[in-house]
Each structure stands twice: as structure tokens, then as C-alpha cells.
Design a protein around this motif. Structure first.
Motif, mmCIF file in Angstrom:
data_model
loop_
_atom_site.group_PDB
_atom_site.id
_atom_site.type_symbol
_atom_site.label_atom_id
_atom_site.label_comp_id
_atom_site.label_asym_id
_atom_site.label_seq_id
_atom_site.Cartn_x
_atom_site.Cartn_y
_atom_site.Cartn_z
ATOM 1 N N GLU A 103 0.701 -1.673 -0.211
ATOM 2 C CA GLU A 103 0.018 -0.109 -0.094
ATOM 3 C C GLU A 103 0.727 1.377 -0.270
ATOM 4 O O GLU A 103 0.541 2.244 -0.407
ATOM 5 C CB GLU A 103 -0.403 0.286 0.943
ATOM 6 N N GLN A 104 2.082 1.068 1.034
ATOM 7 C CA GLN A 104 3.070 2.512 0.905
ATOM 8 C C GLN A 104 3.114 2.942 -0.739
ATOM 9 O O GLN A 104 3.584 3.671 -1.263
ATOM 10 C CB GLN A 104 4.131 2.385 1.871
ATOM 11 N N ARG A 105 4.139 1.465 -1.230
ATOM 12 C CA ARG A 105 4.815 1.104 -2.400
ATOM 13 C C ARG A 105 3.273 2.397 -3.754
ATOM 14 O O ARG A 105 4.043 3.155 -4.879
ATOM 15 C CB ARG A 105 5.153 0.152 -3.281
ATOM 16 N N GLY B 288 -9.852 -7.770 -2.276
ATOM 17 C CA GLY B 288 -9.747 -6.385 -1.225
ATOM 18 C C GLY B 288 -10.009 -4.872 -2.239
ATOM 19 O O GLY B 288 -9.791 -5.163 -3.207
ATOM 20 N N PHE B 289 -10.214 -4.132 -1.359
ATOM 21 C CA PHE B 289 -10.201 -2.297 -1.778
ATOM 22 C C PHE B 289 -9.112 -1.982 -2.013
ATOM 23 O O PHE B 289 -9.345 -1.456 -2.974
ATOM 24 C CB PHE B 289 -10.545 -1.848 -0.119
ATOM 25 N N MET B 290 -8.387 -2.134 -1.911
ATOM 26 C CA MET B 290 -6.718 -1.522 -1.943
ATOM 27 C C MET B 290 -6.505 -2.469 -3.301
ATOM 28 O O MET B 290 -5.984 -1.755 -4.739
ATOM 29 C CB MET B 290 -5.770 -2.033 -1.160
ATOM 30 N N GLN B 291 -6.768 -3.482 -4.048
ATOM 31 C CA GLN B 291 -6.792 -4.396 -5.455
ATOM 32 C C GLN B 291 -7.498 -3.649 -6.435
ATOM 33 O O GLN B 291 -7.153 -3.901 -7.044
ATOM 34 C CB GLN B 291 -6.955 -6.284 -5.077
ATOM 35 N N ARG B 292 -8.851 -3.549 -5.498
ATOM 36 C CA ARG B 292 -9.347 -3.461 -7.180
ATOM 37 C C ARG B 292 -9.586 -1.407 -7.079
ATOM 38 O O ARG B 292 -9.408 -0.906 -8.230
ATOM 39 C CB ARG B 292 -11.025 -2.419 -6.131
ATOM 40 N N MET B 293 -8.905 -0.549 -6.002
ATOM 41 C CA MET B 293 -8.347 0.633 -6.349
ATOM 42 C C MET B 293 -7.059 0.349 -7.290
ATOM 43 O O MET B 293 -7.142 1.522 -8.568
ATOM 44 C CB MET B 293 -7.951 1.292 -5.303
ATOM 45 N N GLU B 294 -6.222 -0.409 -6.690
ATOM 46 C CA GLU B 294 -5.026 -0.557 -8.075
ATOM 47 C C GLU B 294 -5.142 -0.981 -9.637
ATOM 48 O O GLU B 294 -4.388 -0.202 -10.366
ATOM 49 C CB GLU B 294 -4.040 -1.572 -7.151
ATOM 50 N N GLN B 295 -6.627 -2.204 -9.532
ATOM 51 C CA GLN B 295 -6.673 -2.348 -10.646
ATOM 52 C C GLN B 295 -6.999 -0.773 -11.532
ATOM 53 O O GLN B 295 -7.146 -0.678 -12.784
ATOM 54 C CB GLN B 295 -7.871 -3.154 -10.383
#
Length: 143
Positions: A7-9, A125-132
Motif C-alpha cells: 500500500e505504501q508503494r 480487497g479495496f486496495m486491489q480494486r483501487m490498484e486495478q
């Protein structure tokens, strides 16, 4: 809860992309962001201005009566009032709490009435969807 390394990256990549796309906006956002609770409190400003005005009044009284010590106290009041008004408050501006804290748990398997079948949630998760989403936007280009 601290961010994971991944998440930091991702956050660092987003910041770098923001700097690359609009450096003026990024620098403006960075200069105005001083952390939680930063900013001026209206009550502090009002009290500081009132203190400065009272100090100005004492300076005028000191000049009219030729008592230098009254003018010096007034000047000190003006400086302290201005400093008090200009310093940001140390506590957060707003306190967040639970809204509508009387929530009741639903029975297992029960669906709210008036709604159709639920749509399946995307996997991850949420972060995976945002990264996609971020990757898709980056591939599509700016427009």
C-alpha cells in the motif's frame, strides 16, 4: 493501522504520478496539508483579536496619560493577542464519532425488503480494486 508495504508503494506511485501530471497542484496540496487539527480556530482568532484591541486601547491610554508602563503593557497585550490568534489549535477541529449508534444486527440470511438479488462483489480487497482501476486509467491515457 499502518499501511502495508504494498500500500505504501502504491501510494508513492500515486504521489509521483500527481507530481508528474500537475506539479503546481501537488505543491499546493503539500503546502496546505499540515496534519490533523491544523488550521486556525475561530474562537482563538476572536479571542486573539480582542486581546490585541484591548492592548491597543491600553497603548492609547498610556499615550494620553503619559504613563509609559501602561503603554508597554498595552503593547505586550497586542503582541500576545496577535500571537495567540495566529497559532493553530493543538486539538483536532472536529471530533468524529459514531453516527446513529443504535444499529441493530440483522438476522442471518435475511435481506432487506424491496431490494432485488445482490450483485456479486468483485474479488479482492479495496486496495486491489483501487490498484486495478489505477492501472486501467494509466493504460488508457489521460483522455
Amino acid at each position: 493501522m499502518p499501511l502495508s508495504e504494498h500500500e505504501q508503494r502504491v501510494l508513492e506511485q500515486m504521489e509521483q504520478a500527481l507530481y508528474a501530471e500537475d506539479p503546481r497542484l501537488a505543491s499546493t496540496l503539500k503546502s496546505t496539508q499540515s496534519g490533523p487539527g491544523a488550521g486556525l480556530d475561530r474562537r482563538r482568532v476572536a479571542l486573539g483579536v480582542l486581546g490585541a484591541l484591548a492592548g491597543l486601547g491600553l497603548v492609547l491610554v498610556g499615550v494620553m496619560t503619559q504613563y509609559i508602563w501602561v503603554g508597554a503593557i498595552g503593547f505586550l497585550g497586542m503582541v500576545l493577542g496577535g500571537a495567540y490568534a495566529a497559532t493553530p489549535s493543538r486539538k483536532p477541529q472536529s471530533k468524529l464519532g459514531v453516527v446513529g449508534g443504535t444499529a441493530r444486527p440483522r438476522a442471518t440470511g435475511a435481506r432487506p425488503t424491496g431490494k432485488g438479488p445482490r450483485k456479486p462483489r468483485p474479488s479482492g480487497g479495496f486496495m486491489q480494486r483501487m490498484e486495478q482501476q489505477w492501472d486501467r486509467r494509466k493504460e488508457e491515457g489521460p483522455f
